[in-house]
Design a protein around this motif. Structure first.
Motif, PDB file in Angstrom:
ATOM      1  N   GLY A   1      -1.710   5.109  -7.348  1.00 20.06           N
ATOM      2  CA  GLY A   1      -1.336   6.408  -6.774  1.00 20.06           C
ATOM      3  C   GLY A   1       0.161   6.576  -6.675  1.00 20.06           C
ATOM      4  O   GLY A   1       0.914   6.235  -7.582  1.00 20.06           O
ATOM      5  N   ARG A   2       0.636   7.064  -5.536  1.00 13.66           N
ATOM      6  CA  ARG A   2       2.030   7.467  -5.386  1.00 13.66           C
ATOM      7  C   ARG A   2       3.016   6.340  -5.090  1.00 13.66           C
ATOM      8  O   ARG A   2       4.216   6.500  -5.341  1.00 13.66           O
ATOM      9  CB  ARG A   2       2.134   8.522  -4.275  1.00 13.66           C
ATOM     10  CG  ARG A   2       1.385   9.806  -4.582  1.00 13.66           C
ATOM     11  CD  ARG A   2       1.577  10.819  -3.482  1.00 13.66           C
ATOM     12  NE  ARG A   2       2.983  11.181  -3.349  1.00 13.66           N
ATOM     13  CZ  ARG A   2       3.467  11.946  -2.373  1.00 13.66           C
ATOM     14  NH1 ARG A   2       2.650  12.422  -1.449  1.00 13.66           N
ATOM     15  NH2 ARG A   2       4.752  12.243  -2.321  1.00 13.66           N
TER      16      ARG A   2
ATOM     17  N   ALA B   1       0.814  -1.218   0.000  1.00 15.78           N
ATOM     18  CA  ALA B   1       0.000   0.000   0.000  1.00 15.78           C
ATOM     19  C   ALA B   1       0.845   1.264   0.000  1.00 15.78           C
ATOM     20  O   ALA B   1       0.315   2.368  -0.121  1.00 15.78           O
ATOM     21  CB  ALA B   1      -0.931  -0.003   1.213  1.00 15.78           C
ATOM     22  N   GLY B   2       2.167   1.112   0.159  1.00 15.26           N
ATOM     23  CA  GLY B   2       3.077   2.252   0.170  1.00 15.26           C
ATOM     24  C   GLY B   2       4.376   1.892  -0.529  1.00 15.26           C
ATOM     25  O   GLY B   2       4.522   0.806  -1.101  1.00 15.26           O
ATOM     26  N   HIS B   3       5.341   2.799  -0.481  1.00 11.45           N
ATOM     27  CA  HIS B   3       6.611   2.595  -1.172  1.00 11.45           C
ATOM     28  C   HIS B   3       7.312   1.317  -0.684  1.00 11.45           C
ATOM     29  O   HIS B   3       7.409   1.071   0.524  1.00 11.45           O
ATOM     30  CB  HIS B   3       7.541   3.776  -0.935  1.00 11.45           C
ATOM     31  CG  HIS B   3       6.984   5.091  -1.408  1.00 11.45           C
ATOM     32  ND1 HIS B   3       6.614   5.316  -2.719  1.00 11.45           N
ATOM     33  CD2 HIS B   3       6.730   6.256  -0.752  1.00 11.45           C
ATOM     34  CE1 HIS B   3       6.155   6.549  -2.851  1.00 11.45           C
ATOM     35  NE2 HIS B   3       6.217   7.139  -1.668  1.00 11.45           N
ATOM     36  N   ALA B   4       7.811   0.542  -1.636  1.00 16.11           N
ATOM     37  CA  ALA B   4       8.608  -0.648  -1.338  1.00 16.11           C
ATOM     38  C   ALA B   4       9.911  -0.506  -2.116  1.00 16.11           C
ATOM     39  O   ALA B   4       9.934  -0.686  -3.334  1.00 16.11           O
ATOM     40  CB  ALA B   4       7.870  -1.912  -1.735  1.00 16.11           C
TER      41      ALA B   4
ATOM     42  N   VAL C   1      -4.930  -2.167  -7.171  1.00 14.60           N
ATOM     43  CA  VAL C   1      -6.213  -1.752  -6.607  1.00 14.60           C
ATOM     44  C   VAL C   1      -6.037  -0.437  -5.856  1.00 14.60           C
ATOM     45  O   VAL C   1      -4.922   0.055  -5.686  1.00 14.60           O
ATOM     46  CB  VAL C   1      -6.790  -2.824  -5.652  1.00 14.60           C
ATOM     47  CG1 VAL C   1      -7.071  -4.116  -6.401  1.00 14.60           C
ATOM     48  CG2 VAL C   1      -5.832  -3.088  -4.486  1.00 14.60           C
ATOM     49  N   SER C   2      -7.123   0.136  -5.379  1.00 17.20           N
ATOM     50  CA  SER C   2      -7.034   1.360  -4.593  1.00 17.20           C
ATOM     51  C   SER C   2      -6.365   1.059  -3.251  1.00 17.20           C
ATOM     52  O   SER C   2      -6.395  -0.089  -2.777  1.00 17.20           O
ATOM     53  CB  SER C   2      -8.425   1.944  -4.351  1.00 17.20           C
ATOM     54  OG  SER C   2      -9.156   1.116  -3.471  1.00 17.20           O
ATOM     55  N   PRO C   3      -5.756   2.063  -2.606  1.00 15.83           N
ATOM     56  CA  PRO C   3      -5.055   1.828  -1.341  1.00 15.83           C
ATOM     57  C   PRO C   3      -5.919   1.166  -0.266  1.00 15.83           C
ATOM     58  O   PRO C   3      -5.421   0.354   0.514  1.00 15.83           O
ATOM     59  CB  PRO C   3      -4.618   3.234  -0.916  1.00 15.83           C
ATOM     60  CG  PRO C   3      -4.474   3.978  -2.200  1.00 15.83           C
ATOM     61  CD  PRO C   3      -5.569   3.445  -3.088  1.00 15.83           C
TER      62      PRO C   3
ATOM     63  N   GLY D   1      12.524   2.617 -10.227  1.00 16.45           N
ATOM     64  CA  GLY D   1      11.287   2.249  -9.555  1.00 16.45           C
ATOM     65  C   GLY D   1      10.080   2.451 -10.464  1.00 16.45           C
ATOM     66  O   GLY D   1      10.151   3.174 -11.465  1.00 16.45           O
ATOM     67  N   TYR D   2       8.978   1.810 -10.101  1.00 16.52           N
ATOM     68  CA  TYR D   2       7.786   1.836 -10.938  1.00 16.52           C
ATOM     69  C   TYR D   2       6.548   2.156 -10.113  1.00 16.52           C
ATOM     70  O   TYR D   2       6.444   1.765  -8.943  1.00 16.52           O
ATOM     71  CB  TYR D   2       7.576   0.470 -11.605  1.00 16.52           C
ATOM     72  CG  TYR D   2       8.801  -0.085 -12.276  1.00 16.52           C
ATOM     73  CD1 TYR D   2       9.292   0.484 -13.447  1.00 16.52           C
ATOM     74  CD2 TYR D   2       9.478  -1.174 -11.739  1.00 16.52           C
ATOM     75  CE1 TYR D   2      10.427  -0.030 -14.073  1.00 16.52           C
ATOM     76  CE2 TYR D   2      10.603  -1.697 -12.355  1.00 16.52           C
ATOM     77  CZ  TYR D   2      11.071  -1.119 -13.514  1.00 16.52           C
ATOM     78  OH  TYR D   2      12.201  -1.626 -14.125  1.00 16.52           O
ATOM     79  N   ASP D   3       5.596   2.815 -10.760  1.00 15.66           N
ATOM     80  CA  ASP D   3       4.291   2.940 -10.131  1.00 15.66           C
ATOM     81  C   ASP D   3       3.541   1.637 -10.347  1.00 15.66           C
ATOM     82  O   ASP D   3       4.026   0.707 -11.023  1.00 15.66           O
ATOM     83  CB  ASP D   3       3.522   4.144 -10.683  1.00 15.66           C
ATOM     84  CG  ASP D   3       3.237   4.060 -12.176  1.00 15.66           C
ATOM     85  OD1 ASP D   3       3.408   2.972 -12.781  1.00 15.66           O
ATOM     86  OD2 ASP D   3       2.842   5.086 -12.756  1.00 15.66           O
ATOM     87  N   ALA D   4       2.341   1.538  -9.783  1.00 17.78           N
ATOM     88  CA  ALA D   4       1.610   0.279  -9.811  1.00 17.78           C
ATOM     89  C   ALA D   4       1.283  -0.165 -11.235  1.00 17.78           C
ATOM     90  O   ALA D   4       1.368  -1.362 -11.559  1.00 17.78           O
ATOM     91  CB  ALA D   4       0.327   0.415  -8.987  1.00 17.78           C
ATOM     92  N   ARG D   5       0.905   0.784 -12.091  1.00 15.33           N
ATOM     93  CA  ARG D   5       0.550   0.428 -13.470  1.00 15.33           C
ATOM     94  C   ARG D   5       1.723  -0.222 -14.194  1.00 15.33           C
ATOM     95  O   ARG D   5       1.581  -1.276 -14.817  1.00 15.33           O
ATOM     96  CB  ARG D   5       0.100   1.680 -14.225  1.00 15.33           C
ATOM     97  CG  ARG D   5      -0.289   1.418 -15.675  1.00 15.33           C
ATOM     98  CD  ARG D   5      -0.456   2.710 -16.458  1.00 15.33           C
ATOM     99  NE  ARG D   5       0.764   3.501 -16.481  1.00 15.33           N
ATOM    100  CZ  ARG D   5       1.780   3.259 -17.324  1.00 15.33           C
ATOM    101  NH1 ARG D   5       1.723   2.241 -18.164  1.00 15.33           N
ATOM    102  NH2 ARG D   5       2.862   4.015 -17.294  1.00 15.33           N
TER     103      ARG D   5
END
Length: 254
Positions: free
Chosen positions: A124-125, A102-105, A181-183, A165-169
């Motif tokens: 998101g972020r 749900a957050g930065h990894a 999915v949403s957070p 690094g990558y965003d979720a998409r």
């Protein structure tokens, strides 16, 4: 002690392990808790579990650089060894596992997430990525072996060498995560997806996982001593120490 940094909940079906150690910068306390809890669960038959974070914006930023940036060689070696224990324990766990991202990894946090069988990431972020080369150290070789077995060499090369690094998409496009999915839905989705794996024969699942990855597990162990020596030599180069100190000052790790 483990319960103070790693909460264990088993009220909703799958076991839920929630890292609760500030921003979850990896240190001996948190790594010990992870390894001990996985050993306990493995001893209890290897039930499925979700690995998550209590922090609202961070899964884990990797190692605790604020502390380790100035630590002596013996302490860094101890953290490296325990980190390798955690990656192997998670990767070789006989039951199904899922990371709720749900957050930065980042860095070691990214490796923890990718050691899980399923990865569910929030839109998101949040970013998922490896930053070791930016610091001047290699990704631990055991983790590289795990990553190549998980997602294939081409993706690993981009993940490791570019270090962006990558965003979720984008992570989903590269098959680094299976669901986006949403957070607010990350843990629930991870539990639901994990339930599908848990519905299969426990013994057949464990045997299939071993057949898929046992060669990689063995290589991770066989080369470990030399791999750790190489990593430490890079860590203690003067230029690397300067980079680590500079990054640590801007991280705000708790």
């Amino acid at each position: 002690m483990a319960d103070s940094v790693l909460r264990h909940n088993h009220e909703r079906g799958a076991h839920l392990l929630v890292m609760d150690h500030g921003a979850n910068a990896l240190d001996l306390e948190l790594l010990d808790a992870l390894v001990e809890k996985m050993a306990d669960l493995k001893g209890a038959g290897g039930p499925p579990f979700v690995l998550a974070s209590s922090h609202p914006t961070v899964f884990s930023p990797g190692w605790n650089l604020k502390h380790l940036g100035t630590a002596e060689r013996d302490e860094v070696a101890a953290v490296l060894s325990r980190f390798n224990d955690a990656i192997l324990a998670l990767f070789s766990y006989p039951g199904p596992t899922a990371a709720a991202i749900a957050g930065h990894a980042v860095a070691g946090g990214c490796q923890l997430a990718l050691a899980c069988d399923l990865r569910i990431m929030a839109t998101g972020r949040p970013r998922l990525g490896l930053a070791e080369l930016n610091l001047g150290v290699p990704v631990p070789t055991g983790s590289l072996r795990m990553l190549r077995a998980r997602v294939g060499p081409a993706v690993v090369e981009d993940l490791v060498l570019r270090g962006e690094g990558y965003d979720a998409r984008r992570a989903r496009e590269l098959s680094l995560v299976q669901r986006v999915v949403s957070p607010t839905e990350v843990i629930e989705t991870a539990e639901r997806e994990l339930g599908q794996l848990a519905s299969k024969s426990k013994s057949a699942f464990a045997a299939t996982k071993e057949a898929l990855y046992s060669d990689t597990w063995s290589k991770m162990q066989q080369t470990r001593s030399e791999d750790e020596k190489t990593f430490l030599e890079c860590w203690f180069e003067p230029e690397t120490r300067e980079r680590i100190s500079e990054v640590a000052r801007g991280l705000g790790q708790e």
